[in-house]
Motif scaffolding. Sequence first.
Motif, PDB file in Angstrom:
ATOM      1  N   LEU A 126       0.825  -1.209   0.000  1.00 18.53           N
ATOM      2  CA  LEU A 126       0.000   0.000   0.000  1.00 18.53           C
ATOM      3  C   LEU A 126       0.860   1.260   0.000  1.00 18.53           C
ATOM      4  O   LEU A 126       0.514   2.250  -0.661  1.00 18.53           O
ATOM      5  N   LYS A 127       1.966   1.218   0.721  1.00 19.03           N
ATOM      6  CA  LYS A 127       2.873   2.366   0.757  1.00 19.03           C
ATOM      7  C   LYS A 127       3.439   2.634  -0.636  1.00 19.03           C
ATOM      8  O   LYS A 127       3.467   3.786  -1.110  1.00 19.03           O
ATOM      9  N   VAL A 130       0.649   4.102  -2.853  1.00 19.32           N
ATOM     10  CA  VAL A 130       0.361   5.515  -2.588  1.00 19.32           C
ATOM     11  C   VAL A 130       1.427   6.415  -3.206  1.00 19.32           C
ATOM     12  O   VAL A 130       1.120   7.419  -3.851  1.00 19.32           O
ATOM     13  N   ILE A 133       1.104   6.642  -6.871  1.00 20.48           N
ATOM     14  CA  ILE A 133      -0.037   7.468  -7.258  1.00 20.48           C
ATOM     15  C   ILE A 133       0.340   8.943  -7.330  1.00 20.48           C
ATOM     16  O   ILE A 133      -0.078   9.660  -8.238  1.00 20.48           O
ATOM     17  N   VAL A 134       1.147   9.410  -6.352  1.00 20.74           N
ATOM     18  CA  VAL A 134       1.490  10.839  -6.287  1.00 20.74           C
ATOM     19  C   VAL A 134       2.791  11.151  -7.028  1.00 20.74           C
ATOM     20  O   VAL A 134       3.358  12.225  -6.869  1.00 20.74           O
ATOM     21  N   THR A 151      -3.393   7.387 -12.740  1.00 19.83           N
ATOM     22  CA  THR A 151      -3.931   8.411 -11.834  1.00 19.83           C
ATOM     23  C   THR A 151      -3.997   9.763 -12.523  1.00 19.83           C
ATOM     24  O   THR A 151      -5.026  10.454 -12.483  1.00 19.83           O
TER      25      THR A 151
END
Length: 404
Positions: A126-127, A130, A133-134, A151
Amino acid sequence: MFVKNLFAYWNKVSLVKQIIVGLIIGIILALILPKQLAGLSILGELFVGALKAVAPVLVLFLVMSAISQHKKGQKTNMKAIIILYLIGTFLAGLSAVIASYIFKVQLILNAGEENISAPDGLVEVLKSLVFNIVDNPVSAILNANYIGILTWAILLGLALKYASESTKNMILDISVAVSNIVKWVIKFAPFGIMGIVFNTVATNGLKSLLKYGQLIVLLVGVMLFVALIVNPIIVYIKIRKNPYPLVFKCLRESGITAFFTRSSAANIPVNMALCERLNLDKDTYSISIPLGATINMAGAAVTVATLTLAATHTLGINVDLPTAVILSFLSALSACGASGVAGGSLLLIPLACSLFGIPNDIAMKVVSVGFLVSVIQDSCETALNSSTDVLFTAAADISSKAKM
């Protein structure tokens, strides 16, 4: 003159037949002259390199264009249809995940496997998700960070919904142009496949092809399960009557054509004509069918999930249940960006592979394996995708009329 005529005849032959010829020639040359023609493997490397170059741009513009073109204020059943599209695609990906857990298929990947390390757990996954994504959009494209690309494509697509029509048309034109480039690249698939097969057989022998046979059986088996079990259940819940007459009609009149065209986009006119024969609402199917060719990709979800988990089995990466569920969502999400051209879903496999920390170079080897089995896989995938566009459109229309 002879060469010109041969070239003209070759262009008339379907891509499926061309790939079959490439497969056969690659196997024969690998068995007869494995050392003398060692340089032939460069064709496979060039083909994979071209795919790596075009795939990030394809994902960005295809998804961005699809979202920006959506119009408000039209009275249709689009909300219900989109929900059916998303549910069907997710359940297809979930079916592939479950089947891949039961029947663990491994791939033949040559270099770099020993350098792969499994994520420590869901938190690390998950890290990584994330931070991907950014990621900076330029960096995402340069480094083939498909999660970041997707994204930014979604965000830009939503923002461009308020742009002028000329701007939207420009984005659409670029997405069409990139799709055309993909078609040009895929035209070289027979030669790339010949190089890949030559290298695989020359290095590992004919026994390596048995793995691909198992992979084909798994892929086609899951797609049949989705077409004949999962989709009918979804349709029955929606219309509350026997779904199979509609299911078989869609498979027969849309699926068979799509099987041979191997392109959801090319099958749009066929689906529109079928919707007209089914007396569906034109204001609805004129939107849902083209949209479905982009976002309704159950077969693509099956392909992405199956090949990704086959890669994890090959590399010794253990996938726990929570991560498998995330993969089902990610497969559905990435499938929504699958190109409407033949082999489009294969270019989205790196997106799912990145969930498990699999580098892009290894992920593109998985893509090349996908092209090896694409003669059967892509035909079945397109048949499932395209026939489901009509199936869910009809289900929403029938349900709406029953409530009136």
